[in-house]
Design an enzyme around this catalytic site. Structure first.
Site, PDB file in Angstrom:
ATOM      1  N   HIS A  83      66.750  28.490 -12.470  1.00 51.79           N
ATOM      2  CA  HIS A  83      66.666  29.807 -13.107  1.00 51.79           C
ATOM      3  C   HIS A  83      65.829  29.672 -14.382  1.00 51.79           C
ATOM      4  O   HIS A  83      66.015  28.715 -15.144  1.00 51.79           O
ATOM      5  CB  HIS A  83      68.073  30.306 -13.438  1.00 51.79           C
ATOM      6  CG  HIS A  83      68.063  31.640 -14.104  1.00 51.79           C
ATOM      7  ND1 HIS A  83      67.858  32.811 -13.394  1.00 51.79           N
ATOM      8  CD2 HIS A  83      68.185  32.003 -15.400  1.00 51.79           C
ATOM      9  CE1 HIS A  83      67.858  33.825 -14.234  1.00 51.79           C
ATOM     10  NE2 HIS A  83      68.060  33.372 -15.463  1.00 51.79           N
ATOM     11  N   ASP A  98      73.646  33.741 -11.032  1.00 48.06           N
ATOM     12  CA  ASP A  98      73.251  32.673 -11.967  1.00 48.06           C
ATOM     13  C   ASP A  98      74.431  32.166 -12.807  1.00 48.06           C
ATOM     14  O   ASP A  98      74.284  31.854 -13.988  1.00 48.06           O
ATOM     15  CB  ASP A  98      72.122  33.173 -12.900  1.00 48.06           C
ATOM     16  CG  ASP A  98      70.938  33.727 -12.114  1.00 48.06           C
ATOM     17  OD1 ASP A  98      70.581  33.120 -11.095  1.00 48.06           O
ATOM     18  OD2 ASP A  98      70.385  34.764 -12.521  1.00 48.06           O
ATOM     19  N   GLY A 108      78.448  34.371  -7.896  1.00 46.07           N
ATOM     20  CA  GLY A 108      77.962  35.213  -8.993  1.00 46.07           C
ATOM     21  C   GLY A 108      76.455  35.153  -9.130  1.00 46.07           C
ATOM     22  O   GLY A 108      75.770  34.435  -8.394  1.00 46.07           O
ATOM     23  N   MET A 138      65.172  35.371  -3.732  1.00 40.50           N
ATOM     24  CA  MET A 138      65.530  36.570  -4.493  1.00 40.50           C
ATOM     25  C   MET A 138      66.741  37.315  -3.933  1.00 40.50           C
ATOM     26  O   MET A 138      66.931  38.494  -4.210  1.00 40.50           O
ATOM     27  CB  MET A 138      64.322  37.505  -4.586  1.00 40.50           C
ATOM     28  CG  MET A 138      63.132  36.886  -5.308  1.00 40.50           C
ATOM     29  SD  MET A 138      63.531  36.273  -6.968  1.00 40.50           S
ATOM     30  CE  MET A 138      63.606  37.830  -7.857  1.00 40.50           C
TER      31      MET A 138
HETATM   32  C1  GRF Z   1      60.910  30.419 -10.695  1.00 41.51           C
HETATM   33  O1  GRF Z   1      60.497  30.873 -11.966  1.00 41.51           O
HETATM   34  C2  GRF Z   1      62.397  30.230 -10.667  1.00 41.51           C
HETATM   35  O2  GRF Z   1      62.949  29.911 -11.890  1.00 41.51           O
HETATM   36  C3  GRF Z   1      62.886  31.576 -10.222  1.00 41.51           C
HETATM   37  O3  GRF Z   1      61.917  32.039  -9.320  1.00 41.51           O
HETATM   38  C4  GRF Z   1      60.661  31.445  -9.627  1.00 41.51           C
HETATM   39  C5  GRF Z   1      60.129  30.842  -8.359  1.00 41.51           C
HETATM   40  O4  GRF Z   1      58.791  30.480  -8.459  1.00 41.51           O
HETATM   41  N1  GRF Z   1      64.214  31.437  -9.643  1.00 41.51           N
HETATM   42  P1  GRF Z   1      58.089  29.694  -7.288  1.00 41.51           P
HETATM   43  O5  GRF Z   1      58.145  30.541  -6.025  1.00 41.51           O
HETATM   44  O6  GRF Z   1      58.762  28.371  -7.111  1.00 41.51           O
HETATM   45  O7  GRF Z   1      56.667  29.531  -7.744  1.00 41.51           O
END
Ligand code: GRF
Length: 195
Positions: A113, A149, A147, A94
């Site tokens: 994503h 995504d 950037g 994140m």
């Molecule tokens: C996923 O939905 C991905 O697309 C986003 O974050 C989420 C991660 O889920 N970037 P996880 O931790 O792999 O269960």
């Protein structure tokens, strides 16, 4: 066959990491997870790494929420480099990635994503798709640039938006597609001449 050494970065429950481990275990992905790094103490992804016997570390930067300071990011680079990582796989990480990491792994960092990029970058993309009245949603694997995504798209998978969907049901359907797509893309990269 030599295995691609990957480093996985995640902040959450780690279901994509689990899908990658499953693909490796079932011989669908010629790779080895060299290290998992999280920015969240006790994150699910770290517990999964422990259970699977995968080396793991936590790199936290309390000054920022959505990125790391250059110094902290340099620590992350050191961990990945030390582990011999060839491809960095963001799986629910994140924080934005900045220069030290991008420079250390040029075109060697990918992300998944939960939307059909370039539509709906940013947070809770599945909710954005639902609120926009989309009939088709999905997920995208892309190279990471500075950037949000915005990097070059590698592959996408579509899922339908069904009548009566909530943000939760749509997200769950997208995650099923993610768990199929992400290991497939990593497997393709592992057998390509990108290294
Ligand atoms: C996923 O939905 C991905 O697309 C986003 O974050 C989420 C991660 O889920 N970037 P996880 O931790 O792999 O269960």
């Amino acid at each position: 066959m030599r295995k691609l050494r990957i480093g996985v970065l995640g902040s959450g429950k780690g279901s994509n990491f689990r899908a990658i481990l499953d693909a490796i275990a079932h011989g669908r992905l010629a790779a080895e997870v060299a290290v998992v790094v999280s920015d969240v103490e006790g994150a699910g992804i770290l517990r999964l790494a422990e259970e699977a016997g995968v080396k793991n570390a936590t790199v936290i930067d309390r000054r920022y929420k959505t990125r790391l300071s250059p110094e902290t990011e340099a620590e992350l680079v050191a961990i990945l480099t030390e582990a011999g990582v060839e491809l960095v796989v963001l799986a629910g990480y994140m924080r934005m990635v900045k220069a030290p990491l991008l420079e250390a792994f040029p075109r060697r960092i990918i992300n998944i994503h939960p939307s059909l990029l370039p539509k709906f970058p940013g947070l809770e993309a599945w909710r954005q798709a639902l609120e926009a009245g989309e009939k088709v949603a999905g997920c995208t694997v892309h190279y990471v640039d500075a950037g949000m995504d915005t990097g070059e798209i590698i592959a996408r998978a579509e899922v339908p938006v069904l009548p009566g969907d909530t943000a939760e049901t749509l997200h769950a359907r997208i995650q099923v597609a993610e768990h199929r797509l992400y290991p497939e893309v990593v497997a393709t990269l592992a057998t390509s001449d990108f290294r």
